[in-house]
Design a protein around this motif. Structure first.
Motif, mmCIF file in Angstrom:
data_model
loop_
_atom_site.group_PDB
_atom_site.id
_atom_site.type_symbol
_atom_site.label_atom_id
_atom_site.label_comp_id
_atom_site.label_asym_id
_atom_site.label_seq_id
_atom_site.Cartn_x
_atom_site.Cartn_y
_atom_site.Cartn_z
ATOM 1 N N ARG A 161 -0.810 -0.420 -17.459
ATOM 2 C CA ARG A 161 -1.105 0.200 -18.752
ATOM 3 C C ARG A 161 -2.380 1.024 -18.673
ATOM 4 O O ARG A 161 -2.470 2.104 -19.270
ATOM 5 C CB ARG A 161 -1.228 -0.885 -19.829
ATOM 6 C CG ARG A 161 -1.554 -0.325 -21.210
ATOM 7 C CD ARG A 161 -1.542 -1.420 -22.266
ATOM 8 N NE ARG A 161 -2.469 -2.500 -21.950
ATOM 9 C CZ ARG A 161 -3.787 -2.457 -22.196
ATOM 10 N NH1 ARG A 161 -4.333 -1.379 -22.743
ATOM 11 N NH2 ARG A 161 -4.555 -3.496 -21.902
ATOM 12 N N TRP A 162 -3.376 0.506 -17.956
ATOM 13 C CA TRP A 162 -4.570 1.297 -17.697
ATOM 14 C C TRP A 162 -5.116 0.940 -16.331
ATOM 15 O O TRP A 162 -5.140 -0.222 -15.934
ATOM 16 C CB TRP A 162 -5.655 1.086 -18.759
ATOM 17 C CG TRP A 162 -6.764 2.083 -18.593
ATOM 18 C CD1 TRP A 162 -6.685 3.435 -18.733
ATOM 19 C CD2 TRP A 162 -8.106 1.809 -18.219
ATOM 20 N NE1 TRP A 162 -7.897 4.025 -18.467
ATOM 21 C CE2 TRP A 162 -8.797 3.047 -18.163
ATOM 22 C CE3 TRP A 162 -8.809 0.635 -17.937
ATOM 23 C CZ2 TRP A 162 -10.136 3.151 -17.821
ATOM 24 C CZ3 TRP A 162 -10.159 0.733 -17.608
ATOM 25 C CH2 TRP A 162 -10.805 1.981 -17.563
ATOM 26 N N ASP A 163 -5.529 1.964 -15.582
ATOM 27 C CA ASP A 163 -6.014 1.786 -14.221
ATOM 28 C C ASP A 163 -7.417 2.381 -14.136
ATOM 29 O O ASP A 163 -7.573 3.606 -14.171
ATOM 30 C CB ASP A 163 -5.071 2.508 -13.251
ATOM 31 C CG ASP A 163 -5.392 2.230 -11.792
ATOM 32 O OD1 ASP A 163 -6.553 1.916 -11.486
ATOM 33 O OD2 ASP A 163 -4.473 2.350 -10.962
ATOM 34 N N PRO A 164 -8.451 1.563 -14.031
ATOM 35 C CA PRO A 164 -9.808 2.099 -13.997
ATOM 36 C C PRO A 164 -10.093 2.959 -12.766
ATOM 37 O O PRO A 164 -10.988 3.792 -12.791
ATOM 38 C CB PRO A 164 -10.692 0.852 -14.018
ATOM 39 C CG PRO A 164 -9.828 -0.237 -13.476
ATOM 40 C CD PRO A 164 -8.436 0.084 -13.936
ATOM 41 N N HIS A 165 -9.334 2.751 -11.694
ATOM 42 C CA HIS A 165 -9.501 3.588 -10.503
ATOM 43 C C HIS A 165 -8.830 4.950 -10.664
ATOM 44 O O HIS A 165 -9.208 5.907 -9.996
ATOM 45 C CB HIS A 165 -8.920 2.876 -9.278
ATOM 46 C CG HIS A 165 -9.712 1.690 -8.835
ATOM 47 N ND1 HIS A 165 -9.671 0.479 -9.489
ATOM 48 C CD2 HIS A 165 -10.577 1.522 -7.803
ATOM 49 C CE1 HIS A 165 -10.462 -0.376 -8.872
ATOM 50 N NE2 HIS A 165 -11.031 0.229 -7.856
ATOM 51 N N LEU B 172 7.367 4.447 -14.896
ATOM 52 C CA LEU B 172 7.479 3.143 -15.518
ATOM 53 C C LEU B 172 6.093 2.537 -15.683
ATOM 54 O O LEU B 172 5.166 2.848 -14.926
ATOM 55 C CB LEU B 172 8.350 2.213 -14.660
ATOM 56 C CG LEU B 172 9.760 2.734 -14.315
ATOM 57 C CD1 LEU B 172 10.436 1.795 -13.330
ATOM 58 C CD2 LEU B 172 10.596 2.891 -15.568
ATOM 59 N N GLU B 173 5.942 1.665 -16.660
ATOM 60 C CA GLU B 173 4.645 1.054 -16.931
ATOM 61 C C GLU B 173 4.784 -0.448 -17.109
ATOM 62 O O GLU B 173 5.723 -0.925 -17.740
ATOM 63 C CB GLU B 173 4.031 1.669 -18.187
ATOM 64 C CG GLU B 173 2.661 1.120 -18.550
ATOM 65 C CD GLU B 173 2.104 1.739 -19.820
ATOM 66 O OE1 GLU B 173 2.104 1.054 -20.872
ATOM 67 O OE2 GLU B 173 1.690 2.922 -19.760
ATOM 68 N N LEU B 174 3.843 -1.192 -16.544
ATOM 69 C CA LEU B 174 3.736 -2.627 -16.790
ATOM 70 C C LEU B 174 2.513 -2.877 -17.663
ATOM 71 O O LEU B 174 1.457 -2.260 -17.461
ATOM 72 C CB LEU B 174 3.609 -3.392 -15.473
ATOM 73 C CG LEU B 174 4.889 -3.545 -14.653
ATOM 74 C CD1 LEU B 174 4.597 -4.246 -13.329
ATOM 75 C CD2 LEU B 174 5.947 -4.313 -15.422
ATOM 76 N N GLY C 138 -5.462 -2.867 -14.412
ATOM 77 C CA GLY C 138 -6.049 -3.074 -13.092
ATOM 78 C C GLY C 138 -5.245 -2.449 -11.972
ATOM 79 O O GLY C 138 -4.024 -2.599 -11.910
ATOM 80 N N HIS C 139 -5.950 -1.763 -11.092
ATOM 81 C CA HIS C 139 -5.349 -1.099 -9.939
ATOM 82 C C HIS C 139 -4.765 -2.115 -8.959
ATOM 83 O O HIS C 139 -3.734 -1.855 -8.319
ATOM 84 C CB HIS C 139 -6.425 -0.249 -9.249
ATOM 85 C CG HIS C 139 -5.933 0.644 -8.173
ATOM 86 N ND1 HIS C 139 -5.142 1.746 -8.414
ATOM 87 C CD2 HIS C 139 -6.119 0.609 -6.825
ATOM 88 C CE1 HIS C 139 -4.883 2.367 -7.279
ATOM 89 N NE2 HIS C 139 -5.453 1.686 -6.302
ATOM 90 N N PHE C 140 -5.418 -3.249 -8.827
ATOM 91 C CA PHE C 140 -4.951 -4.305 -7.931
ATOM 92 C C PHE C 140 -4.268 -5.437 -8.691
ATOM 93 O O PHE C 140 -3.403 -6.116 -8.133
ATOM 94 C CB PHE C 140 -6.122 -4.862 -7.107
ATOM 95 C CG PHE C 140 -6.778 -3.833 -6.239
ATOM 96 C CD1 PHE C 140 -6.178 -3.403 -5.074
ATOM 97 C CD2 PHE C 140 -7.991 -3.270 -6.604
ATOM 98 C CE1 PHE C 140 -6.769 -2.433 -4.272
ATOM 99 C CE2 PHE C 140 -8.591 -2.300 -5.820
ATOM 100 C CZ PHE C 140 -7.982 -1.890 -4.644
ATOM 101 N N ARG C 141 -4.651 -5.631 -9.933
ATOM 102 C CA ARG C 141 -4.048 -6.706 -10.709
ATOM 103 C C ARG C 141 -2.536 -6.515 -10.842
ATOM 104 O O ARG C 141 -1.783 -7.498 -10.866
ATOM 105 C CB ARG C 141 -4.687 -6.794 -12.094
ATOM 106 C CG ARG C 141 -4.258 -8.032 -12.897
ATOM 107 C CD ARG C 141 -4.956 -8.065 -14.244
ATOM 108 N NE ARG C 141 -6.399 -8.128 -14.108
ATOM 109 C CZ ARG C 141 -7.081 -9.241 -13.889
ATOM 110 N NH1 ARG C 141 -6.450 -10.392 -13.787
ATOM 111 N NH2 ARG C 141 -8.396 -9.222 -13.785
ATOM 112 N N ILE C 142 -2.092 -5.281 -10.905
ATOM 113 C CA ILE C 142 -0.659 -5.032 -11.039
ATOM 114 C C ILE C 142 0.113 -5.600 -9.852
ATOM 115 O O ILE C 142 1.262 -6.016 -9.986
ATOM 116 C CB ILE C 142 -0.371 -3.519 -11.200
ATOM 117 C CG1 ILE C 142 1.097 -3.295 -11.570
ATOM 118 C CG2 ILE C 142 -0.767 -2.734 -9.961
ATOM 119 C CD1 ILE C 142 1.435 -1.842 -11.891
#
Length: 228
Positions: free
Chosen positions: A182-186, A199-201, A205-209
């Motif tokens: 949903r949002w990627d700070p990187h 597609l979106e989950l 988080g860039h790594f949390r996904i």
């Protein structure tokens, strides 16, 4: 939705680092891919991790793909994936050819998606690659790279010639699936790719996904889905 301010942005990036370190710890324990990965009669998979990453970052996805019957291959010569994108794409192409693979689905994280797109656009004269399923990939670059010091990270600047050229390679976008948090700070401007399947989950988080339990089954579905 509203984006966080600068301090919250930095805090979110810092909070995502432990998610990356968890995968690095797995690499220390098991550097080689399991022998069972090579078995299966489904669509062959080639894993491409992100910059300074190893195949273990995609381990949950790889396990699910292999359990679904897909042979999964890694690219050892990528090392920690810090080479320029065109050079890395050549290494991937050579690996696919050496394994005599066809109908390949490249499954990638972050920089790996850019490498996968480069392969589709420039490095697949034999048509061995069918599609790319990319997770949190900066297809338009990332403005955060403007603040980076290592050359391997600064290569993601939107103004970088390789990034700009890849943005213009739109003909292959229909063969790319871009899965983003949903949002990627990187990648604060997102991973959306015009003409691709986006597609979106609902995760931040860039790594949390990569730890999200919904991701592996989603990737399996996209690998097995008929292309339009």
């Amino acid at each position: 939705s509203a984006r966080p301010g600068p301090l919250a942005h930095v805090a979110t990036m810092a909070g995502d680092i432990p998610n990356a370190l968890r995968f690095r710890a797995r690499w220390i324990r098991q550097r080689l891919a399991p022998e069972a990965y090579a078995r299966g009669d489904g669509r062959p998979i080639v894993l491409i991790p992100g910059v300074y990453e190893t195949w273990n970052y995609l381990r949950p996805v790889a396990d699910a793909l292999n359990a679904a019957g897909h042979p999964v291959h890694v690219v050892p010569d990528l090392g920690l994936n810090h080479r320029p994108i065109p050079e890395s794409a050549r290494v991937v192409r050579e690996r696919i050819a050496a394994l005599s693979l066809g109908g390949v689905a490249i499954v990638a994280h972050s920089k790996g998606g850019l490498i996968g797109k480069h392969v589709l656009a420039h490095d697949d004269p034999d048509g061995r690659v069918d599609r790319v399923v990319a997770i949190a990939s900066p297809f338009g670059g990332s403005r955060m790279a403007n603040y980076a010091v290592p050359p391997a990270m600064r290569a993601f600047r939107p103004s970088d010639p390789v990034i700009a050229a890849l943005v213009g390679q739109t003909a292959v976008n229909a063969r790319i699936v871009s899965i983003a948090p949903r949002w990627d700070p990187h990648i604060p401007d997102g991973s959306r790719l015009e003409g691709a399947r986006n597609l979106e989950l609902p995760v931040v988080g860039h790594f949390r996904i990569l730890h999200d339990p919904r991701l592996p089954s989603l990737v399996v579905e996209e690998v097995e889905r008929d292309l339009p």
